[in-house]
Design a protein around this motif. Structure first.
Motif, mmCIF file in Angstrom:
data_model
loop_
_atom_site.group_PDB
_atom_site.id
_atom_site.type_symbol
_atom_site.label_atom_id
_atom_site.label_comp_id
_atom_site.label_asym_id
_atom_site.label_seq_id
_atom_site.Cartn_x
_atom_site.Cartn_y
_atom_site.Cartn_z
ATOM 1 N N ILE A 1 88.187 -30.319 18.701
ATOM 2 C CA ILE A 1 86.844 -30.828 19.013
ATOM 3 C C ILE A 1 85.863 -29.659 19.020
ATOM 4 O O ILE A 1 85.848 -28.859 19.968
ATOM 5 C CB ILE A 1 86.804 -31.544 20.379
ATOM 6 N N PRO A 2 85.049 -29.500 17.970
ATOM 7 C CA PRO A 2 84.027 -28.455 17.962
ATOM 8 C C PRO A 2 82.729 -28.973 18.580
ATOM 9 O O PRO A 2 82.180 -29.985 18.145
ATOM 10 C CB PRO A 2 83.844 -28.158 16.475
ATOM 11 N N LEU A 3 82.249 -28.301 19.612
ATOM 12 C CA LEU A 3 81.025 -28.714 20.304
ATOM 13 C C LEU A 3 79.911 -27.707 20.050
ATOM 14 O O LEU A 3 80.167 -26.509 19.896
ATOM 15 C CB LEU A 3 81.268 -28.829 21.817
ATOM 16 N N LEU A 4 78.694 -28.214 20.014
ATOM 17 C CA LEU A 4 77.524 -27.354 19.809
ATOM 18 C C LEU A 4 76.804 -27.158 21.138
ATOM 19 O O LEU A 4 76.425 -28.125 21.803
ATOM 20 C CB LEU A 4 76.568 -27.993 18.796
ATOM 21 N N ARG A 5 76.640 -25.896 21.541
ATOM 22 C CA ARG A 5 75.880 -25.591 22.751
ATOM 23 C C ARG A 5 74.379 -25.672 22.467
ATOM 24 O O ARG A 5 73.950 -25.675 21.312
ATOM 25 C CB ARG A 5 76.213 -24.179 23.246
ATOM 26 N N VAL B 1 84.823 -24.374 21.317
ATOM 27 C CA VAL B 1 86.022 -25.006 20.793
ATOM 28 C C VAL B 1 86.797 -25.662 21.930
ATOM 29 O O VAL B 1 87.045 -25.027 22.958
ATOM 30 C CB VAL B 1 86.922 -23.960 20.097
ATOM 31 N N VAL B 2 87.178 -26.922 21.739
ATOM 32 C CA VAL B 2 88.059 -27.593 22.693
ATOM 33 C C VAL B 2 89.420 -27.777 22.027
ATOM 34 O O VAL B 2 89.523 -28.416 20.979
ATOM 35 C CB VAL B 2 87.498 -28.963 23.129
ATOM 36 N N GLU B 3 90.430 -27.192 22.606
ATOM 37 C CA GLU B 3 91.792 -27.297 22.107
ATOM 38 C C GLU B 3 92.565 -28.260 23.007
ATOM 39 O O GLU B 3 92.678 -28.044 24.224
ATOM 40 C CB GLU B 3 92.471 -25.924 22.089
ATOM 41 N N LEU B 4 93.072 -29.338 22.429
ATOM 42 C CA LEU B 4 93.752 -30.375 23.195
ATOM 43 C C LEU B 4 95.268 -30.253 23.048
ATOM 44 O O LEU B 4 95.783 -30.077 21.947
ATOM 45 C CB LEU B 4 93.312 -31.768 22.720
ATOM 46 N N LYS B 5 95.946 -30.373 24.179
ATOM 47 C CA LYS B 5 97.399 -30.420 24.188
ATOM 48 C C LYS B 5 97.834 -31.673 24.954
ATOM 49 O O LYS B 5 97.027 -32.376 25.530
ATOM 50 C CB LYS B 5 97.984 -29.160 24.848
#
Length: 405
Positions: free
Chosen positions: A269-273, A280-284
């Protein structure tokens, strides 16, 4: 297998969208889409596939960067259609006024036809049983609902014949039930009139806020259900978090359409500030038994968490090294990129380690980290729920003040 789509309708919508922006960078990317689609009007085919989806997502991302969120959403939907995730009818209802009017007229006719058939059924019931009660009518309609799978369109003489397009539309009307279930159920004719008056006079902004809050609550509930299911995969969690950037807090403007910025890096999930930088959101997985472990009396993160952090570190390093190319090609500044790793949930952790101990271990770990934060799905859900509660309370206060003013 992805069912890629294209066609004249999409080409027409993309071409029309050029009139909605004056930003040269956005126009350049729209022109790139039209080049991918290939033939102009009158030709026999239109380019499609992953290149078209990527080109449409590039327009959405550039629109986000220049602050045109409506256009970004439009091209995100175009990309979803081209990638096989949306029906063409959905796009037409959003962006084709004529198609939307035809669809609404079709729905109105179906509702009218259904109401007329309901009256006929009630007439038949009262004729067969003059003493029939409301409970009898309810049982009759419940029986009709239960037997609906056995109903069909007649194929013989006198049967109903519909074009393929209309048959497909009928198959989708099941989704209308989800909307109808959410509507108020007046207990009387007077209540029905009051609801009608309210909807006629209601402030459009207020209704939009209510719908947004309801959608966010539904999204949060859906995410919680997937998190609490110990068999859920990373892809299932990612699907529930798609286009729900609000869950990660108010610092993020939007979720970027593009997930790949270097050849060997695909972001969850790439988010824009707000300052234009990337987060970057890395999901596990949520079901991680050794998220926190106890060694020699001390608590520390387990192997799964360290592996996820290392993966995020590699993403940030790769994007640091490619910063100039990414900024030039995609307009995203990765020099100040940061990351959040979402992993595990206390309910699945073994070894008698309490949720409080897990929270303290992560807090200690994050204190010594610079650009990467590790949180659990419990923390993510709780912070999002608090945010919703605050927004709802503020809306109620504003409404009360507006009423008493």
């Amino acid at each position: 297998m992805t069912n890629f789509r294209s066609g004249f309708t999409l080409w027409q919508m993309v071409s029309g969208a050029r009139e909605l922006t004056e930003h040269s960078s956005v126009l350049d990317r729209i022109d790139a889409v039209l080049r991918v689609m290939g033939p102009a009007f009158g030709s026999t085919g239109y380019g499609k596939g992953r290149p078209l989806v990527n080109a449409l997502e590039d327009v959405a991302q550039e629109s986000l960067l220049v602050g045109d969120f409506a256009l970004a959403q439009r091209f995100q939907r175009f990309a979803a259609y081209a990638g096989g995730e949306l029906f063409l009818e959905t796009l037409e209802n959003y962006y084709d006024e004529g198609a939307r009017r035809r669809s609404e007229e079709g729905m109105r006719r179906l509702v009218a036809m259904g109401a007329d058939r309901a009256v006929a059924v009630l007439d038949a019931l009262s004729e067969d049983n003059p003493e029939a009660t409301l409970a009898d009518a309810r049982d009759l309609f419940r029986g009709i609902a239960l037997s609906v799978d056995h109903l069909g369109l007649g194929a013989g003489e006198g049967g109903i014949r519909l074009p393929t397009r209309e048959r497909r539309r009928l198959q989708q009307y099941g989704h209308m039930e989800l909307v109808l279930r959410s509507l108020p159920r007046p207990a009387s004719a007077e209540a029905a009139r009051m609801v009608g008056d309210f909807l006629a006079d209601a402030d459009a902004g207020l209704l939009a806020q209510l719908l947004e809050l309801k959608a966010r609550r539904a999204g949060l509930d859906a995410l919680r259900a997937v998190v609490e299911d110990g068999t859920s995969s990373e892809s299932a969690l990612q699907a529930r978090l798609k286009n729900q950037e609000w869950i990660f807090g108010g610092a993020y403007v939007a979720e970027l359409a593009r997930q790949q910025y270097t050849a060997d890096t695909i972001l969850d999930i790439p988010l824009l500030r707000g300052d234009g930088s990337l987060h970057v959101v890395e999901l596990k997985r949520a079901n991680i038994k050794d998220l926190v472990i106890r060694r020699s009396g001390h608590l520390m993160l387990g192997a799964a968490a360290h592996h996820a952090v290392s993966q995020a570190q590699n993403y940030l390093r790769t994007m640091d090294e490619s910063r100039e190319a990414i900024l030039a090609d995609h307009g995203v500044d990765t020099r100040r990129a940061s990351a959040t790793v979402v992993i595990g949930h206390p309910r699945f952790v073994s070894g008698g380690i309490t949720p409080k101990e897990i929270a303290e271990t992560l807090r200690t770990y994050n204190t010594h980290a610079a650009r990467i934060e590790v949180i659990t799905y419990e923390t993510l859900l709780e912070s999002a729920a608090r945010m919703l509660a605050l927004v709802s309370a503020q809306r109620d206060r504003d409404q009360t003040e507006g009423t008493t003013a």
